[in-house]
Design a protein around this motif. Sequence first.
Motif, PDB file in Angstrom:
ATOM      1  N   ARG A   1       0.811  -1.221   0.000  1.00 32.11           N
ATOM      2  CA  ARG A   1       0.000   0.000   0.000  1.00 32.11           C
ATOM      3  C   ARG A   1       0.846   1.274   0.000  1.00 32.11           C
ATOM      4  NH1 ARG A   1      -5.134   1.384   1.376  1.00 32.11           N
ATOM      5  NH2 ARG A   1      -5.649  -0.768   1.872  1.00 32.11           N
ATOM      6  N   ASN A   2       1.968   1.283   0.693  1.00 29.07           N
ATOM      7  CA  ASN A   2       2.751   2.510   0.865  1.00 29.07           C
ATOM      8  C   ASN A   2       4.037   2.524   0.044  1.00 29.07           C
ATOM      9  OD1 ASN A   2       0.908   3.594   2.789  1.00 29.07           O
ATOM     10  ND2 ASN A   2       1.788   2.242   4.349  1.00 29.07           N
ATOM     11  N   LEU A   3       4.022   1.893  -1.106  1.00 32.81           N
ATOM     12  CA  LEU A   3       5.197   1.953  -1.972  1.00 32.81           C
ATOM     13  C   LEU A   3       5.475   3.390  -2.400  1.00 32.81           C
ATOM     14  CD1 LEU A   3       4.693  -1.113  -4.373  1.00 32.81           C
ATOM     15  CD2 LEU A   3       6.232  -0.938  -2.422  1.00 32.81           C
ATOM     16  N   GLU A   4       6.748   3.724  -2.510  1.00 33.10           N
ATOM     17  CA  GLU A   4       7.115   5.073  -2.911  1.00 33.10           C
ATOM     18  C   GLU A   4       6.773   5.318  -4.375  1.00 33.10           C
ATOM     19  OE1 GLU A   4      11.140   5.967  -1.981  1.00 33.10           O
ATOM     20  OE2 GLU A   4      10.897   5.609   0.174  1.00 33.10           O
ATOM     21  N   MET A   5       6.303   6.527  -4.660  1.00 34.41           N
ATOM     22  CA  MET A   5       5.876   6.871  -6.009  1.00 34.41           C
ATOM     23  C   MET A   5       6.636   8.102  -6.514  1.00 34.41           C
ATOM     24  SD  MET A   5       3.474   4.609  -6.566  1.00 34.41           S
ATOM     25  CE  MET A   5       2.639   5.255  -8.015  1.00 34.41           C
ATOM     26  N   THR A   6       6.674   8.245  -7.836  1.00 38.90           N
ATOM     27  CA  THR A   6       7.198   9.445  -8.461  1.00 38.90           C
ATOM     28  C   THR A   6       6.314   9.748  -9.670  1.00 38.90           C
ATOM     29  OG1 THR A   6       9.178  10.507  -9.354  1.00 38.90           O
ATOM     30  CG2 THR A   6       8.818   8.200  -9.968  1.00 38.90           C
ATOM     31  N   LYS A   7       6.681  10.744 -10.451  1.00 38.25           N
ATOM     32  CA  LYS A   7       5.888  11.138 -11.619  1.00 38.25           C
ATOM     33  C   LYS A   7       6.685  10.904 -12.895  1.00 38.25           C
ATOM     34  CE  LYS A   7       2.214  13.097  -9.562  1.00 38.25           C
ATOM     35  NZ  LYS A   7       0.799  12.826  -9.861  1.00 38.25           N
ATOM     36  N   GLU A   8       5.978  10.548 -13.943  1.00 44.65           N
ATOM     37  CA  GLU A   8       6.598  10.342 -15.251  1.00 44.65           C
ATOM     38  C   GLU A   8       5.762  11.045 -16.315  1.00 44.65           C
ATOM     39  OE1 GLU A   8       6.639   6.550 -18.136  1.00 44.65           O
ATOM     40  OE2 GLU A   8       7.848   6.268 -16.329  1.00 44.65           O
ATOM     41  N   ALA A   9       6.449  11.738 -17.225  1.00 39.70           N
ATOM     42  CA  ALA A   9       5.742  12.421 -18.309  1.00 39.70           C
ATOM     43  C   ALA A   9       5.334  11.395 -19.361  1.00 39.70           C
ATOM     44  CB  ALA A   9       6.634  13.492 -18.928  1.00 39.70           C
ATOM     45  N   ILE A  10       4.043  11.301 -19.651  1.00 39.43           N
ATOM     46  CA  ILE A  10       3.539  10.371 -20.656  1.00 39.43           C
ATOM     47  C   ILE A  10       2.569  11.078 -21.595  1.00 39.43           C
ATOM     48  CG2 ILE A  10       3.733   8.445 -19.031  1.00 39.43           C
ATOM     49  CD1 ILE A  10       0.621   8.467 -18.910  1.00 39.43           C
ATOM     50  N   GLU A  11       2.230  10.408 -22.685  1.00 39.17           N
ATOM     51  CA  GLU A  11       1.227  10.900 -23.631  1.00 39.17           C
ATOM     52  C   GLU A  11       0.036   9.954 -23.593  1.00 39.17           C
ATOM     53  OE1 GLU A  11       1.084  13.471 -25.763  1.00 39.17           O
ATOM     54  OE2 GLU A  11       3.081  14.355 -25.485  1.00 39.17           O
ATOM     55  N   THR A  12      -1.147  10.467 -23.273  1.00 38.87           N
ATOM     56  CA  THR A  12      -2.372   9.683 -23.420  1.00 38.87           C
ATOM     57  C   THR A  12      -2.909   9.932 -24.835  1.00 38.87           C
ATOM     58  OG1 THR A  12      -4.067  11.306 -22.812  1.00 38.87           O
ATOM     59  CG2 THR A  12      -2.811  10.287 -21.003  1.00 38.87           C
ATOM     60  N   PRO A  13      -3.940   9.218 -25.272  1.00 39.65           N
ATOM     61  CA  PRO A  13      -4.512   9.502 -26.593  1.00 39.65           C
ATOM     62  C   PRO A  13      -5.044  10.930 -26.728  1.00 39.65           C
ATOM     63  CG  PRO A  13      -5.208   7.348 -25.852  1.00 39.65           C
ATOM     64  CD  PRO A  13      -4.510   7.977 -24.687  1.00 39.65           C
ATOM     65  N   LEU A  14      -5.211  11.632 -25.594  1.00 34.80           N
ATOM     66  CA  LEU A  14      -5.806  12.966 -25.649  1.00 34.80           C
ATOM     67  C   LEU A  14      -4.836  14.090 -25.330  1.00 34.80           C
ATOM     68  CD1 LEU A  14      -9.236  12.247 -23.909  1.00 34.80           C
ATOM     69  CD2 LEU A  14      -8.720  12.358 -26.349  1.00 34.80           C
ATOM     70  N   CYS A  15      -3.848  13.843 -24.460  1.00 35.03           N
ATOM     71  CA  CYS A  15      -2.972  14.935 -24.053  1.00 35.03           C
ATOM     72  C   CYS A  15      -1.785  14.403 -23.265  1.00 35.03           C
ATOM     73  CB  CYS A  15      -3.742  15.949 -23.193  1.00 35.03           C
ATOM     74  SG  CYS A  15      -4.270  15.254 -21.605  1.00 35.03           S
ATOM     75  N   PRO A  16      -0.750  15.221 -23.070  1.00 37.38           N
ATOM     76  CA  PRO A  16       0.349  14.837 -22.185  1.00 37.38           C
ATOM     77  C   PRO A  16      -0.066  15.008 -20.734  1.00 37.38           C
ATOM     78  CG  PRO A  16       0.743  17.002 -23.111  1.00 37.38           C
ATOM     79  CD  PRO A  16      -0.494  16.494 -23.766  1.00 37.38           C
ATOM     80  N   MET A  17       0.600  14.262 -19.842  1.00 41.80           N
ATOM     81  CA  MET A  17       0.321  14.401 -18.416  1.00 41.80           C
ATOM     82  C   MET A  17       1.493  13.892 -17.600  1.00 41.80           C
ATOM     83  SD  MET A  17      -2.199  11.195 -17.353  1.00 41.80           S
ATOM     84  CE  MET A  17      -2.004  11.562 -15.608  1.00 41.80           C
ATOM     85  N   GLU A  18       1.520  14.277 -16.330  1.00 43.01           N
ATOM     86  CA  GLU A  18       2.466  13.740 -15.360  1.00 43.01           C
ATOM     87  C   GLU A  18       1.741  12.620 -14.609  1.00 43.01           C
ATOM     88  OE1 GLU A  18       5.752  14.663 -14.594  1.00 43.01           O
ATOM     89  OE2 GLU A  18       5.635  15.730 -16.510  1.00 43.01           O
ATOM     90  N   ALA A  19       2.153  11.382 -14.814  1.00 44.46           N
ATOM     91  CA  ALA A  19       1.434  10.239 -14.265  1.00 44.46           C
ATOM     92  C   ALA A  19       2.253   9.538 -13.190  1.00 44.46           C
ATOM     93  CB  ALA A  19       1.090   9.257 -15.383  1.00 44.46           C
ATOM     94  N   PRO A  20       1.596   8.968 -12.174  1.00 44.62           N
ATOM     95  CA  PRO A  20       2.318   8.300 -11.089  1.00 44.62           C
ATOM     96  C   PRO A  20       2.874   6.943 -11.503  1.00 44.62           C
ATOM     97  CG  PRO A  20      -0.038   8.111 -10.747  1.00 44.62           C
ATOM     98  CD  PRO A  20       0.136   9.002 -11.937  1.00 44.62           C
ATOM     99  N   VAL A  21       4.122   6.682 -11.091  1.00 49.43           N
ATOM    100  CA  VAL A  21       4.758   5.377 -11.305  1.00 49.43           C
ATOM    101  C   VAL A  21       5.553   5.036 -10.044  1.00 49.43           C
ATOM    102  CG1 VAL A  21       4.929   5.526 -13.819  1.00 49.43           C
ATOM    103  CG2 VAL A  21       6.750   6.484 -12.395  1.00 49.43           C
TER     104      VAL A  21
END
Length: 215
Positions: free
Chosen positions: A52-72
């Motif tokens: 449940r408490n794994l450390e997370m960061t953000k990654e820049a990705i492209e969805t079919p609609l727009c770019p976003m900063e997504a959690p990984v």
Amino acid sequence: MIDQSNPPHLTVVDHPLVQHKLTHMRKVGTPTGVFRQLLREISQLLAYEITRNLEMTKEAIETPLCPMEAPVLDGKKLALISILRAGNGLLDGVLELVPSARVGFVGLYRDEETLEPVEYYFKVPEAMGERLVIAVDPMLATGNSAVAAIDMLKKAGAKNIRFMCLLAAPEGVETMRKAHPDVPIVTASLDERLNEQGYIVPGLGDAGDRMFGTK
């Protein structure tokens, strides 16, 4: 839901699916193949809680609609350590959920007279100090084997360790708390006690024998 009535170092996952599957595993007439499948399924549900408490960061990705900063997930891949042989039953289910995890093995067996663990194998991933380490073993009975395994993992450099089991006895939980208070325990049930042979009561018998069809 998580049972909050237990000590902070112990989490009992009382989700209805976990408890339903565990009841079928407890039944003396449950066949080996069904027992293995249920253990695999429960291990996935327990894995949700222990990660449940794994450390997370953000990654820049492209969805079919727009770019976003997504959690990984952040940092080195976690290490799953199976305490042989019965730990492999939990290992398989967790690997289905986290297939990129690194895997190690601790070979211990219990001397039936002294109830003390005897080491026969140890192989773990590199950089243990930089990974979340999850040790898995279906039964936390006397706690002696679990303590010995955690001792070995710490000597190998592990610093962030969690322990996942199917059943725990109060005696085993207390043994672990005294030896390794920094290691959280996640289980499906805190059972009543140990019998004179060191088996969990009401329990489900010997997990390894029931999993592999041996006696």
